[in-house]
Design an enzyme around this catalytic site. Structure first.
Site, PDB file in Angstrom:
ATOM      1  N   VAL A 107       0.910  -1.071   0.046  1.00  0.00           N
ATOM      2  CA  VAL A 107      -0.040  -0.024  -0.141  1.00  0.00           C
ATOM      3  C   VAL A 107       0.855   1.191   0.081  1.00  0.00           C
ATOM      4  O   VAL A 107       1.928   1.418   0.622  1.00  0.00           O
ATOM      5  CB  VAL A 107      -0.926  -0.026   1.287  1.00  0.00           C
ATOM      6  CG1 VAL A 107      -1.674   1.210   1.316  1.00  0.00           C
ATOM      7  CG2 VAL A 107      -1.798  -1.227   1.253  1.00  0.00           C
ATOM      8  N   CYS A 108       0.523   2.187  -0.725  1.00  0.00           N
ATOM      9  CA  CYS A 108       1.270   3.451  -0.925  1.00  0.00           C
ATOM     10  C   CYS A 108       2.862   3.293  -1.262  1.00  0.00           C
ATOM     11  O   CYS A 108       3.233   2.569  -2.134  1.00  0.00           O
ATOM     12  CB  CYS A 108       0.918   4.122   0.059  1.00  0.00           C
ATOM     13  SG  CYS A 108       1.545   6.116   0.186  1.00  0.00           S
ATOM     14  N   THR A 109       3.644   3.860  -0.110  1.00  0.00           N
ATOM     15  CA  THR A 109       5.105   3.714  -0.318  1.00  0.00           C
ATOM     16  C   THR A 109       5.728   2.315   0.261  1.00  0.00           C
ATOM     17  O   THR A 109       6.789   2.121  -0.010  1.00  0.00           O
ATOM     18  CB  THR A 109       5.985   4.827   0.333  1.00  0.00           C
ATOM     19  OG1 THR A 109       5.383   5.046   1.620  1.00  0.00           O
ATOM     20  CG2 THR A 109       5.589   6.119  -0.506  1.00  0.00           C
ATOM     21  N   THR A 127       2.256   3.231  -6.778  1.00  0.00           N
ATOM     22  CA  THR A 127       2.521   3.525  -5.489  1.00  0.00           C
ATOM     23  C   THR A 127       1.723   5.206  -5.631  1.00  0.00           C
ATOM     24  O   THR A 127       1.348   5.525  -6.379  1.00  0.00           O
ATOM     25  CB  THR A 127       4.040   3.551  -5.425  1.00  0.00           C
ATOM     26  OG1 THR A 127       4.130   4.149  -3.987  1.00  0.00           O
ATOM     27  CG2 THR A 127       4.549   4.700  -6.384  1.00  0.00           C
TER      28      THR A 127
END
Length: 324
Positions: A107-109, A127
Site C-alpha cells: 500500500v502506498c510507499t 504507488t
C-alpha cells in the site's frame, strides 16, 4: 479455515495504510457471517510501532519469529519508506513469506520495501503519485503506473496512496467472496465500490512552475496571470522579444517541454483551481482558461486529470449549493 491477512507495519507507518485495509477485511467477515479472514499486524521488532501520526500500534507478531504461513501479505507505507533502514534478515523474511503466500503486495510507499527484496523486478506496480518517479529511478526494472488506484500483476497487488489501500482490499474481497459481499462491504463503509477515475485527479504533479532563464519565466508568469489569452508561439515569442523559432527552441531546451504543452498544462491548473473553488460551471471555466469550446476543454482536462471537469467539480462543490 480462515485466510490470514498479514500487514507488515514499519516504524513511522501511515496508520490508514494499516487500519483501512483491515477494516475492509473485518467488515467482509461480518457480511459473510463467518470468519473468512484472520487479521494480523506484523512488526519488525518487539514493542509498539509508532505511526506517522504518533498513534502506536501493537503488532500481533514479529517478522522472522515464527514460520506461520499467510494467505495475503501486504506492506504498509510510511512517509520515509524509501529511506528506512531495514535489516537483511527482515528483507529475507519478507521475500520468503511473500513467495510462499497466495498473494502479496503493498500500500502506498510500501512498494519501496517490496522492491528492496527484488520481488518487483519485471513487474507492473503503482504507488503514491508523489513517489512514483522516485520508485522508477531507484528500481528501473519495475514499471510504475502512477495513474492507477491499484494494480494486479500475477500474485502481486499494489495500491496507490493511502486511501487506495481500501480500494485494493475491497478488490481482494471481491476476488475471494464475490461482487455481492464486496458491494455490501462498500455500502457499510460508505466508500465507492469502484472509485471513478485514477489517482491523478488528486495529483499536483502536473502543476506548472516558472523555469528556465528570466525572460522565459516572465513569459510563463504572463500565461499564468492571463490563461484566457491566445498564447500561441508567435505571441509568446513577441512577449519575450525573440523570434518564434528561437523562442520555441530555447523554451524546449530550458523548460523541458514545448510552449504549447506548457500553456495547456497552465490552463488546466487554472481550471482546477476555479473548479475547486466552485467559481462557475465547466463551460464558463473553459472560456476563462483559454479553451476554444467546452468539448476541447473536456478532452484536455480528462487527459491531464483522468476525470471530466464536471466530475472533478463534484469532488469540491456540495450539491446543496450547486445550481449549475
Amino acid at each position: 479455515m480462515a485466510k490470514t491477512i498479514a500487514i507488515l507495519a514499519l516504524p513511522g507507518v501511515q496508520l490508514l495504510d494499516v487500519s483501512g485495509p483491515l477494516d475492509v477485511f473485518a467488515q467482509a467477515n461480518i457480511e459473510a457471517g463467518k470468519t473468512v479472514y484472520a487479521l494480523q499486524v506484523i512488526g519488525c521488532q518487539r514493542g509498539p510501532i509508532a505511526s506517522s501520526s504518533g498513534v502506536r500500534v501493537l503488532p500481533d507478531r514479529i517478522a522472522g519469529e515464527s514460520d506461520e504461513r499467510v494467505d495475503t501479505l501486504l506492506v504498509a507505507g510510511a512517509p520515509n519508506a524509501a529511506e528506512l533502514p531495514i535489516s537483511n534478515a527482515n528483507l529475507s523474511w519478507l521475500r520468503n513469506t511473500a513467495t510462499r503466500a497466495r498473494r502479496y503486495g503493498s500500500v502506498c510507499t510500501g512498494a519501496f520495501v517490496l522492491a528492496a527484496t527484488g520481488l518487483l523486478k519485471g513487474k507492473c506496480v503503482t504507488t503514491h503519485w508523489a513517489a512514483a518517479d522516485a520508485l522508477r529511478q531507484a528500481y528501473p526494472g519495475t514499471t510504475v503506473d502512477d495513474e492507477a488506484l491499484y494494480v494486479r500483476d500475477g500474485k502481486l497487488r499494489t495500491a496507490a496512496g493511502v486511501t487506495a489501500g481500501l480500494d485494493l482490499a475491497l478488490s481482494l474481497v471481491e476476488e475471494d467472496l464475490g461482487r455481492e459481499i464486496a458491494m455490501r462491504v462498500a455500502g457499510q463503509l460508505v466508500m465507492f465500490f469502484k472509485r471513478p477515475g485514477g489517482q491523478m485527479q488528486f495529483s499536483r504533479k502536473g502543476e506548472t512552475h516558472p523555469a528556465g532563464r528570466s525572460v522565459l519565466q516572465e513569459v510563463q508568469r504572463w500565461v499564468v496571470a492571463h490563461p484566457e489569452l491566445d498564447h500561441n508561439v508567435g505571441s509568446l515569442a513577441e512577449h519575450a522579444g525573440l523570434s518564434s523559432r528561437h523562442f520555441a527552441r530555447l523554451f524546449h531546451a530550458e523548460v523541458g517541454t514545448t510552449p504549447g504543452a506548457w500553456v495547456e498544462a497552465a490552463r488546466i491548473s487554472a481550471a482546477r483551481t476555479m473548479l475547486e473553488s466552485g467559481h462557475g460551471a465547466p463551460k464558463l471555466v473553459a472560456g476563462k482558461c483559454g479553451f476554444g469550446n467546452v468539448d476541447t476543454f473536456r478532452r484536455a482536462f480528462a487527459k491531464h486529470v483522468g476525470v471530466t471537469p464536471a466530475e472533478y467539480r463534484k469532488r469540491y462543490v456540495s450539491s446543496a449549493f450547486d445550481s449549475d
